[in-house]
Enzyme design. Structure first.
Site, mmCIF file in Angstrom:
data_model
loop_
_atom_site.group_PDB
_atom_site.id
_atom_site.type_symbol
_atom_site.label_atom_id
_atom_site.label_comp_id
_atom_site.label_asym_id
_atom_site.label_seq_id
_atom_site.Cartn_x
_atom_site.Cartn_y
_atom_site.Cartn_z
ATOM 1 C CG ASN A 152 -0.410 0.023 2.493
ATOM 2 O OD1 ASN A 152 0.651 -0.548 2.716
ATOM 3 N ND2 ASN A 152 -1.058 0.679 3.417
ATOM 4 N N PRO A 176 9.579 -7.692 -0.994
ATOM 5 C CG PRO A 176 9.610 -7.021 -3.232
ATOM 6 C CD PRO A 176 10.315 -7.922 -2.255
ATOM 7 C CD GLU A 178 1.226 -12.031 -4.279
ATOM 8 O OE1 GLU A 178 0.525 -12.496 -5.177
ATOM 9 O OE2 GLU A 178 1.462 -12.617 -3.222
ATOM 10 C CB THR A 230 -3.468 -8.542 12.593
ATOM 11 O OG1 THR A 230 -3.398 -7.115 12.773
ATOM 12 C CG2 THR A 230 -3.366 -9.221 13.948
ATOM 13 C CB THR A 232 0.903 -11.404 7.446
ATOM 14 O OG1 THR A 232 -0.102 -11.637 6.468
ATOM 15 C CG2 THR A 232 2.267 -11.605 6.838
ATOM 16 C CD GLU A 250 5.196 -0.644 13.020
ATOM 17 O OE1 GLU A 250 4.054 -0.252 13.325
ATOM 18 O OE2 GLU A 250 6.170 -0.559 13.786
ATOM 19 N N GLY A 252 -2.336 -4.360 11.354
ATOM 20 C CA GLY A 252 -3.601 -3.756 10.939
ATOM 21 C C GLY A 252 -4.139 -2.694 11.887
ATOM 22 C CB CYS A 284 -2.006 0.468 8.643
ATOM 23 S SG CYS A 284 -0.760 1.767 8.536
ATOM 24 C CD GLU A 385 -6.490 -3.473 8.371
ATOM 25 O OE1 GLU A 385 -6.053 -4.636 8.289
ATOM 26 O OE2 GLU A 385 -5.755 -2.482 8.444
ATOM 27 C CE LYS A 455 -6.668 -2.070 21.786
ATOM 28 N NZ LYS A 455 -8.041 -1.776 22.187
ATOM 29 C CD GLU A 462 7.736 0.814 10.000
ATOM 30 O OE1 GLU A 462 8.043 -0.047 9.176
ATOM 31 O OE2 GLU A 462 6.836 1.650 9.805
HETATM 32 P P1 NAP Z 1 -0.120 -8.956 3.872
HETATM 33 O O1 NAP Z 1 -0.953 -9.719 2.932
HETATM 34 O O2 NAP Z 1 -0.125 -9.363 5.296
HETATM 35 O O3 NAP Z 1 1.365 -8.988 3.270
HETATM 36 C C1 NAP Z 1 2.433 -8.249 3.834
HETATM 37 C C2 NAP Z 1 3.740 -8.865 3.357
HETATM 38 O O4 NAP Z 1 3.888 -10.154 3.951
HETATM 39 C C3 NAP Z 1 3.788 -9.101 1.839
HETATM 40 O O5 NAP Z 1 5.109 -8.936 1.375
HETATM 41 C C4 NAP Z 1 3.365 -10.550 1.744
HETATM 42 O O6 NAP Z 1 3.761 -11.154 0.535
HETATM 43 C C5 NAP Z 1 4.074 -11.132 2.945
HETATM 44 N N1 NAP Z 1 3.523 -12.399 3.441
HETATM 45 C C6 NAP Z 1 2.267 -12.850 3.359
HETATM 46 N N2 NAP Z 1 2.158 -14.059 3.963
HETATM 47 C C7 NAP Z 1 3.391 -14.364 4.438
HETATM 48 C C8 NAP Z 1 3.935 -15.476 5.145
HETATM 49 N N3 NAP Z 1 3.190 -16.519 5.499
HETATM 50 N N4 NAP Z 1 5.236 -15.461 5.476
HETATM 51 C C9 NAP Z 1 6.003 -14.407 5.152
HETATM 52 N N5 NAP Z 1 5.558 -13.341 4.446
HETATM 53 C C10 NAP Z 1 4.260 -13.313 4.105
HETATM 54 O O7 NAP Z 1 -0.497 -7.413 3.853
HETATM 55 P P2 NAP Z 1 -0.789 -6.493 2.608
HETATM 56 O O8 NAP Z 1 -2.110 -6.875 2.022
HETATM 57 O O9 NAP Z 1 0.395 -6.423 1.713
HETATM 58 O O10 NAP Z 1 -0.924 -5.075 3.336
HETATM 59 C C11 NAP Z 1 -2.079 -4.686 3.985
HETATM 60 C C12 NAP Z 1 -1.988 -4.889 5.487
HETATM 61 O O11 NAP Z 1 -0.822 -4.221 5.984
HETATM 62 C C13 NAP Z 1 -3.158 -4.256 6.234
HETATM 63 O O12 NAP Z 1 -3.581 -5.114 7.257
HETATM 64 C C14 NAP Z 1 -2.553 -2.982 6.818
HETATM 65 O O13 NAP Z 1 -3.219 -2.492 7.968
HETATM 66 C C15 NAP Z 1 -1.161 -3.399 7.108
HETATM 67 N N6 NAP Z 1 -0.286 -2.234 7.153
HETATM 68 C C16 NAP Z 1 0.163 -1.816 8.358
HETATM 69 C C17 NAP Z 1 0.951 -0.676 8.431
HETATM 70 C C18 NAP Z 1 1.468 -0.174 9.760
HETATM 71 O O14 NAP Z 1 2.320 0.711 9.748
HETATM 72 N N7 NAP Z 1 0.978 -0.683 10.876
HETATM 73 C C19 NAP Z 1 1.277 0.017 7.264
HETATM 74 C C20 NAP Z 1 0.788 -0.457 6.040
HETATM 75 C C21 NAP Z 1 0.013 -1.581 5.989
HETATM 76 P P3 NAP Z 1 2.684 -11.181 -0.691
HETATM 77 O O15 NAP Z 1 2.366 -9.768 -1.021
HETATM 78 O O16 NAP Z 1 3.410 -11.860 -1.764
HETATM 79 O O17 NAP Z 1 1.501 -11.948 -0.174
#
Ligand code: NAP
Length: 498
Positions: A152, A176, A178, A230, A232, A250, A252, A284, A385, A455, A462
Site C-alpha cells: 500500500n 516486497p 507481490e 495482523t 501475517t 506493523e 492492521g 493501516c 479491518e 494491541k 518504526e
Molecule cells: P499482507 O498480505 O499481510 O502482506 C504483507 C507482506 O507479507 C507481503 O510482502 C506478503 O507477501 C508477505 N507475506 C504474506 N504471507 C506471508 C507469510 N506466510 N510469510 C512471510 N511473508 C508473508 O499485507 P498487505 O495486504 O500487503 O498489506 C495490507 C496490510 O498491511 C493491512 O492489514 C494494513 O493495515 C497493514 N499495514 C500496516 C501498516 C502499519 O504501519 N501498521 C502500514 C501499512 C500496511 P505477498 O504480497 O506476496 O503476499
C-alpha cells in the site's frame, strides 16, 4: 520500466533459481505491466549467505559511521531526483493517485537524511560499575535482517525499514509485496549507485506464502521486520520466536476519528475525508470509524455524505482524480462483501456502497467511497479491518463514551481527535489505548516520530531513535582497571567476585 523485475543478490541481478515468475497488472486498467522473478528457498538462502558474507568482512558494518552517513545522504540526493519517475511507477502498479504518490515520495529522502544523522550521533554508554572496573556499552549491528513489506506504500514502508537498518550497519534481505515490487527494487539499485557495497542490500521478490515463508524460517537471520496484516504478523512473529530473534511488526488498524462538538464542521469533515479516503482507504491508519458528538451528528453526517459523493473516482494517472481503484480484485471483492454484510446486519449505506458503472471503470477494481451509518458495535464492520474506501459513522455522548467507543477494537494503531479544547484533547488522548494520536490532523508522519501500534496492531515501532536501536544490540565491555592482583583460589580471604 523494464519488462522483467529480477532478484538482486550480492550486487547482481538474477532470475529465480527455477526460472519461476509472476505478473504485475495495472489495477485501474487490467493491463499487464511486467513480470517478476519469484524467489525460491534456494534464492533466499543465497541472499542470506551473501548478506552474511558482507556482514562478516565488515564492508559496511565496519565502515566509519560518518562514511556510511555520506553514502545515505548521497542516496537521498539521487532519490530526490527520481521522485517523479518512481511516483508514476507506484501509481501504475498499485492504483494510488499520482497526486498522492508524488506528495508521499517527495518526503522519502528525509528518512535517509535522518538516519544518516542518527548513525553519526549514536553513542554508547558508560554505566557506573564500581571503582575497579570501567564498563563501556557499545551498540553493535545485529547481522542479516529480513524486511517484509506490503503494497500500500511500497517505497515509504521499505524506506522506513531500510534507512534504519542500514544506518545501524546491518545486511538486508528485502521481500516486497507481490503486488508492488518495482520501486523497492529500484531503491536497491539506487543504494548501490550511492555507494552501499554489493551484498549488503539483497532483494528477493516473490510470493508471501513461499518466498516470504522461506525468509521468515531461515535460521541465518538476526531480526525480522514486517509490515502487513495482523494474521501475517502472527505467522512471522511465531517464526521469529522459534529462531529466538527480535521482531518488529506493523500490522492492521481500524482508526477512530473522534469529533467533538466545538469544531468547525467543514474543517472536521475535510479531516475525516482525508483520514478515510487517501489511498482509496487502503492505509493501516485509515479513519475507518468516524465518531461524532451527538449534538452535531446530523449536520456533520449531512456534510460528510455530500462531500463523499463529490469525490472524483477514476484514472489514478489523471491529476484531477481524487480516489483511484483498489489494488486487486481480491481487495475489491473483500470491500464489497464487507459492505453487503453490514447491510444484511442492519446498517445503512449513506454514500457509495457500489461498484461504479461506466466504461472508464470496466477493467479496473473500482469501488465508490462509502459511508455506513446505523452501525452497532456487534456488527462485523465495527471491528474488522476492510482496507478499502469504507468508513462507518456513529454518534457518542460525552468524553467517556467517545473514549470507550474508540478503545472498543482489537486494534490500537492510530486515532485522531478533533476539538479546539486543549484540555479535552490531552485528557482524551491519554485515555486512548492507541500508539499514534493526532490532534486536529490525521496521517502525518515524520522520520523522527515513533510509528507503531498497541494491541493487535503490532510489536515495536518504526521511525525515531528507538527504530535505530532496534537494529542494534548492546555489547557490554567490562574492563578491569585495578592494579591489585586477584587470585581467588590463592587465598581464603573474603574477596569480591560479583
Ligand atoms: P499482507 O498480505 O499481510 O502482506 C504483507 C507482506 O507479507 C507481503 O510482502 C506478503 O507477501 C508477505 N507475506 C504474506 N504471507 C506471508 C507469510 N506466510 N510469510 C512471510 N511473508 C508473508 O499485507 P498487505 O495486504 O500487503 O498489506 C495490507 C496490510 O498491511 C493491512 O492489514 C494494513 O493495515 C497493514 N499495514 C500496516 C501498516 C502499519 O504501519 N501498521 C502500514 C501499512 C500496511 P505477498 O504480497 O506476496 O503476499
Amino acid at each position: 520500466m523494464a519488462d522483467q523485475l529480477l532478484l538482486h543478490v550480492d550486487g547482481k541481478d538474477q532470475p529465480a533459481s527455477d526460472g519461476g515468475e509472476f505478473a504485475v497488472h495495472n489495477p485501474a486498467t487490467g493491463e499487464h505491466l511486467y513480470t517478476v522473478a519469484n524467489g525460491t528457498e534456494e534464492d533466499v538462502n543465497g541472499a542470506v549467505l551473501a548478506g552474511r558474507a558482507a556482514f562478516d568482512d565488515g564492508r559496511w558494518r565496519a565502515m566509519p559511521p560518518r562514511e556510511r552517513a555520506r553514502i545515505l545522504n548521497r542516496a537521498a540526493v539521487l532519490l530526490a531526483e527520481r521522485v517523479d519517475e518512481y511516483a508514476r511507477l507506484e501509481s501504475l502498479q498499485i492504483g494510488r493517485t499520482l497526486r498522492e504518490m508524488r506528495a508521499q515520495l517527495k518526503r522519502l529522502p528525509e528518512w535517509l537524511e535522518y538516519f544518516a544523522a542518527v548513525a553519526q550521533t549514536a553513542e554508547g554508554s558508560c554505566p557506573e560499575f564500581g571503582p575497579e572496573h570501567l564498563n563501556v556499552v557499545r551498540r553493535v549491528p545485529l547481522g542479516v535482517v529480513g524486511l517484509i513489506t506490503p503494497w500500500n506504500h511500497p517505497l515509504l514502508i521499505t524506506m522506513k525499514k531500510v534507512s534504519a537498518a542500514l544506518a545501524a550497519g546491518n545486511s538486508l534481505i528485502i521481500k516486497p509485496s507481490e503486488l508492488g515490487p518495482a520501486v523497492p527494487g529500484q531503491l536497491v539499485a539506487l543504494l548501490e549507485e550511492a555507494g552501499v557495497p554489493p551484498g549488503v542490500v539483497n532483494f528477493v521478490p516473490g510470493l508471501g506464502r513461499s518466498t516470504g515463508k522461506a525468509l521468515t524460517e531461515h535460521p541465518g537471520l538476526a531480526k525480522l521486520d514486517v509490515t502487513g496484516g495482523t494474521e501475517t504478523g502472527r505467522v512471522i512473529a511465531a517464526a521469529a520466536g522459534r529462531s529466538l530473534i527480535p521482531v518488529t511488526a506493523e500490522l492492521g488498524g481500524k482508526a477512530p476519528v473522534i469529533v467533538f462538538d466545538d469544531v468547525d464542521i467543514d474543517t472536521a469533515v475535510a479531516g475525516a475525508l482525508f483520514a478515510a479516503f487517501i489511498a482509496t482507504g487502503q492505509t493501516c491508519v485509515q479513519g475507518a470509524r468516524i465518531l461524532v458528538s451527538r449534538n452535531i451528528y446530523d449536520r456533520f453526517q449531512e456534510v460528510l455524505v455530500t462531500r463523499t459523493r463529490q469525490l472524483r473516482l477514476g484514472d489514478p494517472m489523471d491529476l484531477q482524480t481524487q480516489v483511484g481503484p483498489l489494488v486487486s480484485q481480491a481487495q475489491r471483492d473483500k470491500t464489497a462483501a464487507a459492505v453487503d454484510r453490514a447491510r444484511e446486519q442492519g446498517a445503512t449505506v449513506l454514500a457509495g456502497g457500489r461498484i461504479p458503472e461506466g466504461a472508464q471503470y470496466a477493467n479496473g477494481w473500482f469501488y465508490e467511497p462509502t459511508i455506513v451509518g446505523d452501525i452497532r458495535r456487534d456488527h462485523d464492520l465495527w471491528s474488522e479491518e476492510v482496507f478499502g474506501p469504507v468508513s462507518v459513522i456513529a454518534p457518542f455522548d460525552g468524553e467517556d463514551d467517545a473514549v470507550m467507543m474508540a478503545n472498543d477494537s482489537p486494534f490500537g494503531l492510530a486515532a485522531s481527535v478533533w476539538t479546539q479544547n486543549v484540555g479535552r484533547a490531552v485528557r482524551v488522548s491519554r485515555r486512548l489505548d492507541i500508539g499514534i494520536v493526532w490532534i486536529n490532523d490525521h496521517h502525518r508522519i515524520d522520520p523522527a516520530s515513533p510509528w507503531g501500534g498497541f494491541k493487535d496492531s503490532g510489536i515495536g515501532s518504526e521511525n525515531g531513535l528507538e527504530a535505530f536501536r532496534s537494529y542494534t544490540r548492546q555489547q557490554s565491555l567490562i574492563i578491569n582497571a585495578s592494579d591489585t592482583p586477584f587470585d581467588w583460589f590463592g587465598t581464603d580471604e573474603d574477596l569480591r567476585y560479583s
